[in-house]
Write a protein that holds these residues in place. Sequence first.
Motif, PDB file in Angstrom:
ATOM      1  N   LYS A  53       0.834  -1.206   0.000  1.00  0.00           N
ATOM      2  CA  LYS A  53       0.000   0.000   0.000  1.00  0.00           C
ATOM      3  C   LYS A  53       0.868   1.254   0.000  1.00  0.00           C
ATOM      4  N   THR A  54       1.933   1.240   0.795  1.00  0.00           N
ATOM      5  CA  THR A  54       2.835   2.389   0.853  1.00  0.00           C
ATOM      6  C   THR A  54       3.528   2.593  -0.483  1.00  0.00           C
ATOM      7  N   ILE A  55       4.038   1.528  -1.068  1.00  0.00           N
ATOM      8  CA  ILE A  55       4.713   1.612  -2.363  1.00  0.00           C
ATOM      9  C   ILE A  55       3.753   2.132  -3.424  1.00  0.00           C
ATOM     10  N   ARG A  56       2.550   1.621  -3.419  1.00  0.00           N
ATOM     11  CA  ARG A  56       1.536   2.047  -4.394  1.00  0.00           C
ATOM     12  C   ARG A  56       1.249   3.535  -4.235  1.00  0.00           C
ATOM     13  N   SER A  57       1.073   3.976  -3.015  1.00  0.00           N
ATOM     14  CA  SER A  57       0.802   5.393  -2.762  1.00  0.00           C
ATOM     15  C   SER A  57       1.949   6.274  -3.251  1.00  0.00           C
ATOM     16  N   ASP A  58       3.180   5.853  -2.990  1.00  0.00           N
ATOM     17  CA  ASP A  58       4.347   6.615  -3.455  1.00  0.00           C
ATOM     18  C   ASP A  58       4.401   6.677  -4.978  1.00  0.00           C
ATOM     19  N   LEU A  59       4.115   5.549  -5.622  1.00  0.00           N
ATOM     20  CA  LEU A  59       4.148   5.516  -7.081  1.00  0.00           C
ATOM     21  C   LEU A  59       3.067   6.409  -7.689  1.00  0.00           C
ATOM     22  N   ILE A  60       1.899   6.401  -7.091  1.00  0.00           N
ATOM     23  CA  ILE A  60       0.818   7.242  -7.597  1.00  0.00           C
ATOM     24  C   ILE A  60       1.182   8.718  -7.467  1.00  0.00           C
ATOM     25  N   SER A  61       1.773   9.092  -6.324  1.00  0.00           N
ATOM     26  CA  SER A  61       2.182  10.487  -6.131  1.00  0.00           C
ATOM     27  C   SER A  61       3.226  10.895  -7.158  1.00  0.00           C
ATOM     28  N   GLU A  62       4.205  10.036  -7.375  1.00  0.00           N
ATOM     29  CA  GLU A  62       5.258  10.326  -8.353  1.00  0.00           C
ATOM     30  C   GLU A  62       4.670  10.434  -9.757  1.00  0.00           C
ATOM     31  N   LEU A  63       3.802   9.534 -10.095  1.00  0.00           N
ATOM     32  CA  LEU A  63       3.183   9.547 -11.413  1.00  0.00           C
ATOM     33  C   LEU A  63       2.347  10.812 -11.619  1.00  0.00           C
ATOM     34  N   ASP A  64       1.623  11.234 -10.603  1.00  0.00           N
ATOM     35  CA  ASP A  64       0.813  12.453 -10.711  1.00  0.00           C
ATOM     36  C   ASP A  64       1.677  13.670 -11.007  1.00  0.00           C
ATOM     37  N   ILE A  65       2.819  13.787 -10.338  1.00  0.00           N
ATOM     38  CA  ILE A  65       3.728  14.915 -10.553  1.00  0.00           C
ATOM     39  C   ILE A  65       4.259  14.906 -11.987  1.00  0.00           C
ATOM     40  N   VAL A  66       4.721  13.748 -12.416  1.00  0.00           N
ATOM     41  CA  VAL A  66       5.287  13.631 -13.763  1.00  0.00           C
ATOM     42  C   VAL A  66       4.216  13.895 -14.816  1.00  0.00           C
ATOM     43  N   GLN A  67       3.041  13.342 -14.623  1.00  0.00           N
ATOM     44  CA  GLN A  67       1.961  13.524 -15.593  1.00  0.00           C
ATOM     45  C   GLN A  67       1.544  14.990 -15.676  1.00  0.00           C
ATOM     46  N   ASN A  68       1.490  15.666 -14.545  1.00  0.00           N
ATOM     47  CA  ASN A  68       1.131  17.092 -14.539  1.00  0.00           C
ATOM     48  C   ASN A  68       2.148  17.904 -15.342  1.00  0.00           C
ATOM     49  N   GLU A  69       3.429  17.636 -15.121  1.00  0.00           N
ATOM     50  CA  GLU A  69       4.475  18.361 -15.853  1.00  0.00           C
ATOM     51  C   GLU A  69       4.382  18.086 -17.358  1.00  0.00           C
ATOM     52  N   LEU A  70       4.128  16.853 -17.709  1.00  0.00           N
ATOM     53  CA  LEU A  70       4.005  16.501 -19.118  1.00  0.00           C
ATOM     54  C   LEU A  70       2.802  17.203 -19.748  1.00  0.00           C
ATOM     55  N   ASN A  71       1.691  17.254 -19.047  1.00  0.00           N
ATOM     56  CA  ASN A  71       0.500  17.932 -19.570  1.00  0.00           C
ATOM     57  C   ASN A  71       0.756  19.413 -19.795  1.00  0.00           C
ATOM     58  N   ILE A  72       1.469  20.035 -18.881  1.00  0.00           N
ATOM     59  CA  ILE A  72       1.809  21.453 -19.045  1.00  0.00           C
ATOM     60  C   ILE A  72       2.664  21.641 -20.302  1.00  0.00           C
ATOM     61  N   ALA A  73       3.660  20.779 -20.459  1.00  0.00           N
ATOM     62  CA  ALA A  73       4.550  20.892 -21.624  1.00  0.00           C
ATOM     63  C   ALA A  73       3.790  20.670 -22.925  1.00  0.00           C
ATOM     64  N   ILE A  74       2.928  19.686 -22.961  1.00  0.00           N
ATOM     65  CA  ILE A  74       2.155  19.401 -24.175  1.00  0.00           C
ATOM     66  C   ILE A  74       1.225  20.577 -24.491  1.00  0.00           C
ATOM     67  N   ASP A  75       0.577  21.139 -23.457  1.00  0.00           N
ATOM     68  CA  ASP A  75      -0.305  22.297 -23.657  1.00  0.00           C
ATOM     69  C   ASP A  75       0.454  23.484 -24.249  1.00  0.00           C
ATOM     70  N   GLU A  76       1.736  23.564 -23.939  1.00  0.00           N
ATOM     71  CA  GLU A  76       2.557  24.667 -24.455  1.00  0.00           C
ATOM     72  C   GLU A  76       3.201  24.320 -25.798  1.00  0.00           C
ATOM     73  N   GLY A  77       2.859  23.159 -26.349  1.00  0.00           N
ATOM     74  CA  GLY A  77       3.335  22.794 -27.669  1.00  0.00           C
ATOM     75  C   GLY A  77       4.633  22.014 -27.704  1.00  0.00           C
ATOM     76  N   PHE A  78       5.099  21.573 -26.580  1.00  0.00           N
ATOM     77  CA  PHE A  78       6.351  20.813 -26.539  1.00  0.00           C
ATOM     78  C   PHE A  78       6.085  19.313 -26.601  1.00  0.00           C
ATOM     79  N   ALA A  79       7.050  18.616 -27.177  1.00  0.00           N
ATOM     80  CA  ALA A  79       7.013  17.155 -27.186  1.00  0.00           C
ATOM     81  C   ALA A  79       7.990  16.669 -26.109  1.00  0.00           C
TER      82      ALA A  79
END
Length: 116
Positions: A53-79
């Motif tokens: 459960k702890t590992i899963r929670s950590d992975l979800i938090s990490e994934l959320d951060i990375v996904q948010n950054e990627l979405n911002i970059a894509i919205d700004e036209g970056f690959a």
Amino acid sequence: MTKKRFTYEYDEYNGNLFDNKMNTFYHIEDSDENIEVLCDRLNWLVEENEQLKTIRSDLISELDIVQNELNIAIDEGFAPSKSYKNYMASKKTEYDKFWENKIKTHNNTLKELKSE
């Protein structure tokens, strides 16, 4: 080490399996030493579940951060960059190996339980 969720106590006639988390007990007549083994296995499973459960929670938090950054970059036209793609591929490999190992360990434990 954490307090054990399941414990077994007995007198000369009877035994009780205690669920310390739920504060309940299960009366067991003609107590058997195998009950202690069962308690050990249940405790092992509870501990492993909490770790997962702890590992899963950590992975979800990490994934959320990375996904948010990627979405911002894509919205700004970056690959995504090559280094980002490589990083994500290495994380996926790491994740896959982790779960392969967990499944293998779990299957081995089940085999041991069945053979006893």
